[in-house]
Motif scaffolding. Structure first.
Motif, PDB file in Angstrom:
ATOM      1  N   VAL A  75       0.822  -1.211   0.000  1.00  0.00           N
ATOM      2  CA  VAL A  75       0.000   0.000   0.000  1.00  0.00           C
ATOM      3  C   VAL A  75       0.858   1.263   0.000  1.00  0.00           C
ATOM      4  CG1 VAL A  75      -1.772   1.306   1.242  1.00  0.00           C
ATOM      5  CG2 VAL A  75      -1.904  -1.178   1.154  1.00  0.00           C
ATOM      6  N   TRP A  76       1.822   1.359   0.895  1.00  0.00           N
ATOM      7  CA  TRP A  76       2.593   2.592   1.062  1.00  0.00           C
ATOM      8  C   TRP A  76       3.989   2.542   0.437  1.00  0.00           C
ATOM      9  CZ3 TRP A  76       1.877   4.779   6.703  1.00  0.00           C
ATOM     10  CH2 TRP A  76       0.599   5.343   6.817  1.00  0.00           C
ATOM     11  N   GLY A  77       4.483   1.391   0.092  1.00  0.00           N
ATOM     12  CA  GLY A  77       5.833   1.298  -0.457  1.00  0.00           C
ATOM     13  C   GLY A  77       6.888   1.260   0.638  1.00  0.00           C
ATOM     14  N   LYS A  78       8.153   1.353   0.220  1.00  0.00           N
ATOM     15  CA  LYS A  78       9.254   1.300   1.180  1.00  0.00           C
ATOM     16  C   LYS A  78       9.303   2.561   2.032  1.00  0.00           C
ATOM     17  CE  LYS A  78      12.599  -1.558  -1.260  1.00  0.00           C
ATOM     18  NZ  LYS A  78      13.962  -1.568  -1.814  1.00  0.00           N
ATOM     19  N   PRO A  79       9.522   2.392   3.341  1.00  0.00           N
ATOM     20  CA  PRO A  79       9.640   3.567   4.206  1.00  0.00           C
ATOM     21  C   PRO A  79      10.987   4.257   3.993  1.00  0.00           C
ATOM     22  CG  PRO A  79      10.005   1.581   5.480  1.00  0.00           C
ATOM     23  CD  PRO A  79       9.613   1.140   4.100  1.00  0.00           C
ATOM     24  N   GLU A  96       8.921   5.283   8.999  1.00  0.00           N
ATOM     25  CA  GLU A  96       8.647   6.696   8.747  1.00  0.00           C
ATOM     26  C   GLU A  96       8.782   6.977   7.255  1.00  0.00           C
ATOM     27  OE1 GLU A  96       9.970   8.926  12.812  1.00  0.00           O
ATOM     28  OE2 GLU A  96      11.557   8.477  11.375  1.00  0.00           O
ATOM     29  N   TYR A  97       7.829   7.721   6.744  1.00  0.00           N
ATOM     30  CA  TYR A  97       7.812   8.102   5.338  1.00  0.00           C
ATOM     31  C   TYR A  97       7.952   9.619   5.251  1.00  0.00           C
ATOM     32  CZ  TYR A  97       5.945   3.438   4.412  1.00  0.00           C
ATOM     33  OH  TYR A  97       5.762   2.085   4.316  1.00  0.00           O
ATOM     34  N   TYR A  98       9.039  10.055   4.651  1.00  0.00           N
ATOM     35  CA  TYR A  98       9.269  11.487   4.479  1.00  0.00           C
ATOM     36  C   TYR A  98       8.941  11.869   3.045  1.00  0.00           C
ATOM     37  CZ  TYR A  98      11.507  11.694   9.012  1.00  0.00           C
ATOM     38  OH  TYR A  98      11.749  11.643  10.357  1.00  0.00           O
ATOM     39  N   ARG A  99       8.535  13.092   2.866  1.00  0.00           N
ATOM     40  CA  ARG A  99       8.207  13.602   1.540  1.00  0.00           C
ATOM     41  C   ARG A  99       9.019  14.868   1.299  1.00  0.00           C
ATOM     42  NH1 ARG A  99       2.220  13.513  -0.807  1.00  0.00           N
ATOM     43  NH2 ARG A  99       2.667  11.329  -0.470  1.00  0.00           N
ATOM     44  N   LYS A 100       9.452  15.043   0.067  1.00  0.00           N
ATOM     45  CA  LYS A 100      10.196  16.240  -0.318  1.00  0.00           C
ATOM     46  C   LYS A 100       9.375  17.041  -1.310  1.00  0.00           C
ATOM     47  CE  LYS A 100      14.808  14.319   0.235  1.00  0.00           C
ATOM     48  NZ  LYS A 100      16.077  14.031  -0.410  1.00  0.00           N
ATOM     49  N   SER A 101       9.534  18.344  -1.227  1.00  0.00           N
ATOM     50  CA  SER A 101       8.834  19.221  -2.143  1.00  0.00           C
ATOM     51  C   SER A 101       9.704  20.439  -2.413  1.00  0.00           C
ATOM     52  CB  SER A 101       7.507  19.659  -1.534  1.00  0.00           C
ATOM     53  OG  SER A 101       6.812  20.495  -2.413  1.00  0.00           O
ATOM     54  N   TRP A 136       9.625  16.768   4.937  1.00  0.00           N
ATOM     55  CA  TRP A 136       8.839  16.660   6.155  1.00  0.00           C
ATOM     56  C   TRP A 136       8.339  15.229   6.342  1.00  0.00           C
ATOM     57  CZ3 TRP A 136       7.003  18.498   1.594  1.00  0.00           C
ATOM     58  CH2 TRP A 136       5.822  17.972   1.113  1.00  0.00           C
ATOM     59  N   LEU A 137       8.041  14.905   7.609  1.00  0.00           N
ATOM     60  CA  LEU A 137       7.489  13.602   7.945  1.00  0.00           C
ATOM     61  C   LEU A 137       6.040  13.578   7.478  1.00  0.00           C
ATOM     62  CD1 LEU A 137       7.809  10.843   9.313  1.00  0.00           C
ATOM     63  CD2 LEU A 137       7.122  11.930  11.451  1.00  0.00           C
ATOM     64  N   ASP A 138       5.745  12.695   6.538  1.00  0.00           N
ATOM     65  CA  ASP A 138       4.421  12.641   5.931  1.00  0.00           C
ATOM     66  C   ASP A 138       3.505  11.650   6.638  1.00  0.00           C
ATOM     67  OD1 ASP A 138       2.490  13.235   3.876  1.00  0.00           O
ATOM     68  OD2 ASP A 138       3.035  11.339   2.921  1.00  0.00           O
ATOM     69  N   ARG A 139       4.049  10.485   7.009  1.00  0.00           N
ATOM     70  CA  ARG A 139       3.228   9.457   7.646  1.00  0.00           C
ATOM     71  C   ARG A 139       4.109   8.440   8.345  1.00  0.00           C
ATOM     72  NH1 ARG A 139       1.142   7.416   1.761  1.00  0.00           N
ATOM     73  NH2 ARG A 139       3.195   7.111   0.939  1.00  0.00           N
ATOM     74  N   THR A 140       3.520   7.698   9.275  1.00  0.00           N
ATOM     75  CA  THR A 140       4.251   6.683  10.032  1.00  0.00           C
ATOM     76  C   THR A 140       3.395   5.426  10.159  1.00  0.00           C
ATOM     77  OG1 THR A 140       3.392   7.472  12.140  1.00  0.00           O
ATOM     78  CG2 THR A 140       5.505   8.383  11.428  1.00  0.00           C
ATOM     79  N   ALA A 141       4.067   4.314  10.361  1.00  0.00           N
ATOM     80  CA  ALA A 141       3.385   3.042  10.629  1.00  0.00           C
ATOM     81  C   ALA A 141       4.153   2.345  11.749  1.00  0.00           C
ATOM     82  CB  ALA A 141       3.361   2.166   9.380  1.00  0.00           C
TER      83      ALA A 141
END
Length: 154
Positions: A75-79, A96-101, A136-141
């Motif tokens: 569902v979310w891919g590699k953290p 932890e999934y971080y996102r860059k923009s 930034w930290l986008d989501r966690t599991a």
């Protein structure tokens, strides 16, 4: 007459910016679904080994409590990062999934005989807007004994 033209230009810009925001949301949602489909195609054996409940969740692109780590990967891919937290109840694994923009900055400046600020790049045409990358930290599991126990955003 100039006031009406300014109002119409401002109105058109607001409409265009809202349309662009909606388009971006649709593209992101479409990409998320297509990424799940791509991961299912890339790992058919892992998908086939999932339980019926996990397959339904993966197909919907949603997490649910009790999912296996393989289902969350679908569902979310590699953290971005994986860490282990020791507790009296045993270790918990945190993904932890971080996102860059990229943020493009074109500061507004006041110019003579203008009632509103104007983008700097319009005042000084040779001056390009500056940009920077923000992460930034986008989501966690969180997992306990290889089962999903908590995640955010839900």
């Amino acid at each position: 007459m100039a006031g009406t033209a300014d109002f119409m230009c401002s109105f058109k810009n607001r409409i265009l910016s809202r349309a662009l925001a909606i388009l971006i949301v649709l593209v992101v949602v479409g990409c998320e679904k297509s990424q799940v489909a791509e991961r299912k195609r890339a790992h058919p054996g892992e998908y086939a080994a999932l339980s019926g409940e996990d397959k339904v969740s993966v197909d919907r692109g949603r997490l649910r409590e009790g999912m296996t780590t393989n289902a969350v990967l679908m569902v979310w891919g590699k953290p971005t990062t994986i860490s282990t937290i020791s507790t009296p109840n045993g270790p918990f694994v945190l993904w932890e999934y971080y996102r860059k923009s990229m943020i493009i900055e074109d500061p507004q400046v006041m110019v003579p005989r203008s009632p509103t600020p104007v983008p700097r790049s319009r005042v000084l045409p040779g001056t390009p807007p500056s940009s920077r990358v923000v992460e930034w930290l986008d989501r966690t599991a969180a997992f306990h004994e290889e089962r999903l126990v908590n995640w955010s955003p839900k």
